[in-house]
Design a protein around this motif. Sequence first.
Motif, short mmCIF file in Angstrom:
data_model
loop_
_atom_site.label_atom_id
_atom_site.label_comp_id
_atom_site.label_asym_id
_atom_site.label_seq_id
_atom_site.Cartn_x
_atom_site.Cartn_y
_atom_site.Cartn_z
N ALA A 145 0.83 -1.21 0.00
CA ALA A 145 0.00 0.00 0.00
C ALA A 145 0.86 1.26 0.00
O ALA A 145 0.50 2.25 -0.64
CB ALA A 145 -0.94 -0.01 1.20
N ILE A 146 1.99 1.21 0.67
CA ILE A 146 2.90 2.36 0.68
C ILE A 146 3.64 2.46 -0.64
O ILE A 146 3.65 3.50 -1.29
CB ILE A 146 3.90 2.25 1.86
CG1 ILE A 146 3.17 2.45 3.18
CG2 ILE A 146 5.04 3.26 1.70
CD1 ILE A 146 4.00 2.08 4.40
N GLU A 147 4.28 1.39 -1.05
CA GLU A 147 5.17 1.42 -2.21
C GLU A 147 4.46 1.59 -3.55
O GLU A 147 5.07 2.02 -4.51
CB GLU A 147 6.04 0.16 -2.24
CG GLU A 147 7.00 0.06 -1.08
CD GLU A 147 8.04 1.16 -1.05
OE1 GLU A 147 8.55 1.56 -2.12
OE2 GLU A 147 8.36 1.62 0.06
N ARG A 148 3.18 1.30 -3.61
CA ARG A 148 2.49 1.46 -4.89
C ARG A 148 2.24 2.93 -5.20
O ARG A 148 1.86 3.27 -6.31
CB ARG A 148 1.20 0.63 -4.93
CG ARG A 148 0.12 1.10 -4.03
CD ARG A 148 -1.00 0.04 -3.91
NE ARG A 148 -2.21 0.68 -3.45
CZ ARG A 148 -3.25 0.95 -4.21
NH1 ARG A 148 -3.26 0.62 -5.47
NH2 ARG A 148 -4.31 1.55 -3.71
N ARG B 185 0.91 5.48 7.94
CA ARG B 185 0.70 4.05 8.21
C ARG B 185 -0.78 3.74 8.44
O ARG B 185 -1.29 2.74 7.96
CB ARG B 185 1.55 3.59 9.38
CG ARG B 185 3.03 3.52 9.02
CD ARG B 185 3.76 2.63 10.00
NE ARG B 185 4.93 1.98 9.52
CZ ARG B 185 5.04 1.09 8.54
NH1 ARG B 185 4.01 0.76 7.83
NH2 ARG B 185 6.18 0.52 8.25
N ALA B 186 -1.47 4.61 9.16
CA ALA B 186 -2.91 4.40 9.40
C ALA B 186 -3.68 4.46 8.08
O ALA B 186 -4.57 3.63 7.83
CB ALA B 186 -3.44 5.44 10.37
N ALA B 187 -3.32 5.41 7.22
CA ALA B 187 -3.99 5.52 5.92
C ALA B 187 -3.74 4.29 5.05
O ALA B 187 -4.65 3.80 4.38
CB ALA B 187 -3.54 6.79 5.19
N THR B 188 -2.52 3.79 5.07
CA THR B 188 -2.22 2.63 4.24
C THR B 188 -2.88 1.36 4.78
O THR B 188 -3.31 0.51 4.00
CB THR B 188 -0.70 2.41 4.07
OG1 THR B 188 -0.09 2.28 5.34
CG2 THR B 188 -0.07 3.55 3.31
N GLU B 189 -2.97 1.24 6.10
CA GLU B 189 -3.70 0.10 6.67
C GLU B 189 -5.17 0.13 6.25
O GLU B 189 -5.74 -0.89 5.87
CB GLU B 189 -3.58 0.08 8.19
CG GLU B 189 -2.22 -0.37 8.66
CD GLU B 189 -2.08 -0.39 10.17
OE1 GLU B 189 -3.00 0.08 10.89
OE2 GLU B 189 -1.06 -0.88 10.66
#
Length: 115
Positions: free
Chosen positions: A70-73, A106-110
């Motif tokens: 989710a982060i790396e994309r 991190r919360a947004a990607t989760e």
Amino acid sequence: MSARPDGPYGPLIPMPALTPDALREAVSRIAPSRVPALTRHLFEATTNAQQTQSLAPLRAFVHSWAVFVAIERHPERAARLRELERIVDAGEQDPADAIVEITRIRAATEAEAGL
């Protein structure tokens, strides 16, 4: 993978299903150098799950790699997170603002990953 068009600054790939195979495929597309680490982590999680007779290690594997994808994309988000982590690690300035932003990312990607 669930497709969601985000315009010209959208993600490199859609968010994959939360399965080891789908996460491996996603990692191979956006960060191929990390596939060996994913493979090792999956092997360790599977072994630990068998030894402990618990799905917790596999859930932790999926959580970890889903957040990574989710982060790396999103290359801009990934670059910003690395910069924030550098600020915290360097210890050259007050890390409070960086930590707040890291937590927000991190919360947004989760949430984006459905975790």
